[in-house]
Design a protein around this motif. Structure first.
Motif, PDB file in Angstrom:
ATOM      1  N   ALA A 194       1.148  -1.243   0.053  1.00  0.00           N
ATOM      2  CA  ALA A 194       0.052   0.151   0.300  1.00  0.00           C
ATOM      3  C   ALA A 194       0.490   1.560   0.192  1.00  0.00           C
ATOM      4  O   ALA A 194       0.322   2.060  -0.840  1.00  0.00           O
ATOM      5  CB  ALA A 194      -0.804   0.084   0.823  1.00  0.00           C
ATOM      6  N   PHE A 195       2.585   1.216   0.496  1.00  0.00           N
ATOM      7  CA  PHE A 195       2.942   2.038   0.198  1.00  0.00           C
ATOM      8  C   PHE A 195       3.525   2.429  -0.888  1.00  0.00           C
ATOM      9  O   PHE A 195       4.162   3.738  -0.916  1.00  0.00           O
ATOM     10  CB  PHE A 195       3.673   2.727   1.984  1.00  0.00           C
ATOM     11  N   HIS A 196       4.177   1.410  -1.075  1.00  0.00           N
ATOM     12  CA  HIS A 196       4.055   2.215  -2.374  1.00  0.00           C
ATOM     13  C   HIS A 196       2.979   2.389  -3.249  1.00  0.00           C
ATOM     14  O   HIS A 196       4.063   3.688  -4.628  1.00  0.00           O
ATOM     15  CB  HIS A 196       4.550   0.894  -2.926  1.00  0.00           C
ATOM     16  N   LYS A 197       2.205   2.402  -3.315  1.00  0.00           N
ATOM     17  CA  LYS A 197       1.451   2.634  -4.472  1.00  0.00           C
ATOM     18  C   LYS A 197       1.163   4.275  -4.086  1.00  0.00           C
ATOM     19  O   LYS A 197       1.277   5.630  -4.606  1.00  0.00           O
ATOM     20  CB  LYS A 197      -0.061   1.937  -4.311  1.00  0.00           C
ATOM     21  N   TYR A 198       1.453   4.692  -2.723  1.00  0.00           N
ATOM     22  CA  TYR A 198       0.597   5.985  -2.059  1.00  0.00           C
ATOM     23  C   TYR A 198       2.228   7.154  -2.291  1.00  0.00           C
ATOM     24  O   TYR A 198       1.457   8.162  -2.874  1.00  0.00           O
ATOM     25  CB  TYR A 198       1.227   5.430  -0.587  1.00  0.00           C
ATOM     26  N   ALA A 199       3.519   6.258  -2.763  1.00  0.00           N
ATOM     27  CA  ALA A 199       4.193   6.882  -2.323  1.00  0.00           C
ATOM     28  C   ALA A 199       4.627   7.376  -3.780  1.00  0.00           C
ATOM     29  O   ALA A 199       5.075   8.486  -4.327  1.00  0.00           O
ATOM     30  CB  ALA A 199       6.168   6.042  -2.610  1.00  0.00           C
ATOM     31  N   GLY A 200       3.785   6.330  -5.510  1.00  0.00           N
ATOM     32  CA  GLY A 200       3.737   7.227  -6.455  1.00  0.00           C
ATOM     33  C   GLY A 200       2.760   7.900  -6.737  1.00  0.00           C
ATOM     34  O   GLY A 200       3.637   8.200  -7.735  1.00  0.00           O
ATOM     35  N   ARG A 201       2.494   7.449  -6.427  1.00  0.00           N
ATOM     36  CA  ARG A 201       0.888   9.052  -6.395  1.00  0.00           C
ATOM     37  C   ARG A 201       1.332  10.351  -5.754  1.00  0.00           C
ATOM     38  O   ARG A 201       1.390  10.862  -6.659  1.00  0.00           O
ATOM     39  CB  ARG A 201      -0.113   8.340  -5.841  1.00  0.00           C
ATOM     40  N   GLU A 202       1.976   9.798  -4.924  1.00  0.00           N
ATOM     41  CA  GLU A 202       2.840  11.546  -3.867  1.00  0.00           C
ATOM     42  C   GLU A 202       4.326  11.939  -5.204  1.00  0.00           C
ATOM     43  O   GLU A 202       4.632  12.472  -3.926  1.00  0.00           O
ATOM     44  CB  GLU A 202       2.951  11.168  -2.513  1.00  0.00           C
ATOM     45  N   ASN A 203       4.631  11.219  -5.658  1.00  0.00           N
ATOM     46  CA  ASN A 203       6.200  11.309  -6.085  1.00  0.00           C
ATOM     47  C   ASN A 203       7.110  11.510  -4.916  1.00  0.00           C
ATOM     48  O   ASN A 203       7.525  12.297  -4.847  1.00  0.00           O
ATOM     49  CB  ASN A 203       5.286  12.776  -6.579  1.00  0.00           C
ATOM     50  N   LEU A 204       6.147  10.362  -3.645  1.00  0.00           N
ATOM     51  CA  LEU A 204       7.574  10.490  -2.416  1.00  0.00           C
ATOM     52  C   LEU A 204       8.699   9.607  -3.420  1.00  0.00           C
ATOM     53  O   LEU A 204       8.546   8.071  -4.040  1.00  0.00           O
ATOM     54  CB  LEU A 204       7.646   9.597  -1.554  1.00  0.00           C
ATOM     55  N   GLU A 249      -0.856  -2.452  16.097  1.00  0.00           N
ATOM     56  CA  GLU A 249      -2.416  -1.655  16.132  1.00  0.00           C
ATOM     57  C   GLU A 249      -1.538  -0.339  15.024  1.00  0.00           C
ATOM     58  O   GLU A 249      -2.701  -0.239  14.030  1.00  0.00           O
ATOM     59  CB  GLU A 249      -2.645  -1.479  17.434  1.00  0.00           C
ATOM     60  N   ARG A 250      -0.845  -0.362  15.876  1.00  0.00           N
ATOM     61  CA  ARG A 250      -0.203   0.806  14.792  1.00  0.00           C
ATOM     62  C   ARG A 250       0.113   0.572  13.089  1.00  0.00           C
ATOM     63  O   ARG A 250      -0.429   1.617  12.614  1.00  0.00           O
ATOM     64  CB  ARG A 250       1.383   1.112  15.189  1.00  0.00           C
ATOM     65  N   LEU A 251       0.889  -0.596  12.868  1.00  0.00           N
ATOM     66  CA  LEU A 251       0.459  -0.738  11.039  1.00  0.00           C
ATOM     67  C   LEU A 251      -0.929  -1.283  10.765  1.00  0.00           C
ATOM     68  O   LEU A 251      -0.902  -0.647   9.338  1.00  0.00           O
ATOM     69  CB  LEU A 251       1.181  -2.195  11.312  1.00  0.00           C
ATOM     70  N   GLU A 252      -1.562  -1.466  11.516  1.00  0.00           N
ATOM     71  CA  GLU A 252      -3.501  -1.396  10.882  1.00  0.00           C
ATOM     72  C   GLU A 252      -3.553  -0.580  10.815  1.00  0.00           C
ATOM     73  O   GLU A 252      -4.719   0.199   9.760  1.00  0.00           O
ATOM     74  CB  GLU A 252      -3.819  -2.062  11.982  1.00  0.00           C
ATOM     75  N   ARG A 253      -3.192   0.696  11.632  1.00  0.00           N
ATOM     76  CA  ARG A 253      -4.248   1.837  11.618  1.00  0.00           C
ATOM     77  C   ARG A 253      -3.559   2.377   9.600  1.00  0.00           C
ATOM     78  O   ARG A 253      -4.077   3.569   8.817  1.00  0.00           O
ATOM     79  CB  ARG A 253      -3.602   2.790  12.722  1.00  0.00           C
ATOM     80  N   ILE A 254      -1.917   2.295   9.824  1.00  0.00           N
ATOM     81  CA  ILE A 254      -1.482   2.810   8.908  1.00  0.00           C
ATOM     82  C   ILE A 254      -2.088   2.468   7.333  1.00  0.00           C
ATOM     83  O   ILE A 254      -1.630   3.186   6.961  1.00  0.00           O
ATOM     84  CB  ILE A 254       0.232   2.317   8.667  1.00  0.00           C
ATOM     85  N   ARG A 255      -1.964   0.613   7.668  1.00  0.00           N
ATOM     86  CA  ARG A 255      -2.570   0.581   6.447  1.00  0.00           C
ATOM     87  C   ARG A 255      -4.064   1.265   6.238  1.00  0.00           C
ATOM     88  O   ARG A 255      -4.067   1.153   4.464  1.00  0.00           O
ATOM     89  CB  ARG A 255      -2.377  -1.383   6.498  1.00  0.00           C
ATOM     90  N   GLY A 256      -4.584   1.427   6.832  1.00  0.00           N
ATOM     91  CA  GLY A 256      -6.162   1.675   6.794  1.00  0.00           C
ATOM     92  C   GLY A 256      -6.182   3.567   5.910  1.00  0.00           C
ATOM     93  O   GLY A 256      -7.250   3.466   5.164  1.00  0.00           O
ATOM     94  N   TYR A 257      -4.963   3.522   6.722  1.00  0.00           N
ATOM     95  CA  TYR A 257      -4.950   5.859   6.049  1.00  0.00           C
ATOM     96  C   TYR A 257      -4.553   4.644   4.863  1.00  0.00           C
ATOM     97  O   TYR A 257      -4.739   5.778   3.573  1.00  0.00           O
ATOM     98  CB  TYR A 257      -3.518   5.360   7.155  1.00  0.00           C
ATOM     99  N   LEU A 258      -3.409   3.993   4.298  1.00  0.00           N
ATOM    100  CA  LEU A 258      -3.366   3.992   3.203  1.00  0.00           C
ATOM    101  C   LEU A 258      -3.986   3.804   1.881  1.00  0.00           C
ATOM    102  O   LEU A 258      -3.940   4.824   0.910  1.00  0.00           O
ATOM    103  CB  LEU A 258      -1.756   3.325   2.667  1.00  0.00           C
ATOM    104  N   GLU A 259      -4.400   2.435   2.497  1.00  0.00           N
ATOM    105  CA  GLU A 259      -5.782   1.761   1.191  1.00  0.00           C
ATOM    106  C   GLU A 259      -7.014   2.911   1.579  1.00  0.00           C
ATOM    107  O   GLU A 259      -7.583   3.549   0.064  1.00  0.00           O
ATOM    108  CB  GLU A 259      -6.191   0.475   2.333  1.00  0.00           C
ATOM    109  N   ALA A 260      -7.239   4.136   2.249  1.00  0.00           N
ATOM    110  CA  ALA A 260      -7.975   4.935   2.463  1.00  0.00           C
ATOM    111  C   ALA A 260      -7.432   6.454   1.443  1.00  0.00           C
ATOM    112  O   ALA A 260      -7.752   6.597   0.467  1.00  0.00           O
ATOM    113  CB  ALA A 260      -8.473   5.460   3.592  1.00  0.00           C
ATOM    114  N   ALA A 261      -5.975   6.823   1.180  1.00  0.00           N
ATOM    115  CA  ALA A 261      -5.456   7.468  -0.023  1.00  0.00           C
ATOM    116  C   ALA A 261      -5.400   7.356  -0.844  1.00  0.00           C
ATOM    117  O   ALA A 261      -5.247   7.585  -2.162  1.00  0.00           O
ATOM    118  CB  ALA A 261      -4.148   7.770   0.979  1.00  0.00           C
ATOM    119  N   ASN A 262      -5.213   5.612  -1.447  1.00  0.00           N
ATOM    120  CA  ASN A 262      -4.694   5.315  -2.198  1.00  0.00           C
ATOM    121  C   ASN A 262      -6.038   4.969  -3.217  1.00  0.00           C
ATOM    122  O   ASN A 262      -6.183   4.913  -4.414  1.00  0.00           O
ATOM    123  CB  ASN A 262      -4.253   3.779  -2.362  1.00  0.00           C
TER     124      ASN A 262
END
Length: 262
Positions: A194-204, A249-262
């Motif tokens: 999910a983060f790789h997708k997010y980073a690509g979209r945000e040009n990170l 729980e921290r990783l789960e929250r991050i996954r939820g944020y990334l999936e929502a952002a993607n």
């Protein structure tokens, strides 16, 4: 180190160097003693061999503090921070003076609830921050100082002290749970995808992600800090991640944020 006979007095929960000095002066006046003799006697009564040892014990309860505006610092991450407030500058000096090897001296980074507040009070601060060490320090022409801080571990603040020469706080370490179960390994893979997708979209571009994979495999919670550092979240959301006791729980929250952002 306490004396073999044990202390005859008990330090209060929040001992003050100033209060102890006043006690020593009163004892000197009452017993007609030199101040140094009164200080030594008082130290022994509290269970310490001498005055210097008592002062070190009291001072060690507190760590120099830099209140952060618009930023939450995470463990295992490196942050360049520009310091302009006088008591924050004094906190940096205190951290460096506390050890002949300044890079080993701890400093506490805690986010303010509202970045606009120029002179924060304890009520304006979050209660969980990150203990770090100052890796670099540069004074700039405008009088501000740039420091580079490497976050080491989370800490919970028991008490802020904002009325003295520099910002400081009494803080206790927060242990990080370790979990390397199959479920966590699968969660790490999902978060990475999910983060790789997010980073690509945000040009990170996060070059350290590849170089730190071995570290992440040994301690999956490090991934949550690395990614949280780069997410475009509000301070309150990042603070909630920092305060998560359970790294899963921290990783789960991050996954939820990334999936929502993607």
């Amino acid at each position: 180190m306490t004396t073999s006979d044990g202390p005859r007095k008990r330090l209060p929960n929040n001992p003050s160097e100033e209060n102890l000095r006043k006690q020593a002066k009163r004892l000197a006046a009452q017993e007609n003693l030199q101040l140094a003799a009164a200080q030594r006697r008082l130290a022994i009564e509290y269970g310490y061999r001498n005055w210097a040892e008592l002062m070190r014990a009291v001072a060690s309860r507190f760590v120099p503090l830099v209140p952060l505006r618009g930023l939450v610092a995470f463990p295992h991450e490196v942050y360049p921070i520009f310091i302009g407030r006088r008591r924050s500058l004094k906190a940096i000096e205190a951290a460096e003076d506390s050890d002949s090897l300044a890079k080993h001296s701890p400093i506490l980074l805690v986010a303010q609830r509202e970045a606009e507040i120029a002179t924060p009070s304890p009520a304006d601060m979050y209660q969980v921050g990150t203990l770090g060490v100052i890796a670099e320090r540069h004074r700039l022409p405008d009088g501000t100082v740039k420091i580079v801080v490497e976050g080491k571990k989370r800490a919970r603040v028991r008490r802020f002290v904002f009325h003295q020469k520099f910002f400081k706080a009494e803080a206790e370490d927060m242990e990080e749970a370790s979990d390397r179960s199959v479920r966590v390994e699968q969660l790490v893979l999902a978060v990475l995808s999910a983060f790789h997708k997010y980073a690509g979209r945000e040009n990170l571009t996060i070059p350290e992600l590849a170089t730190r994979m071995k570290q992440i495999e040994e301690d999956p919670s490090i991934l949550s800090y690395l990614i949280a550092h780069h997410l475009k979240m509000e301070v309150a959301e990042q603070q909630a991640l920092l305060e998560c006791v359970n790294p899963v729980e921290r990783l789960e929250r991050i996954r939820g944020y990334l999936e929502a952002a993607n």
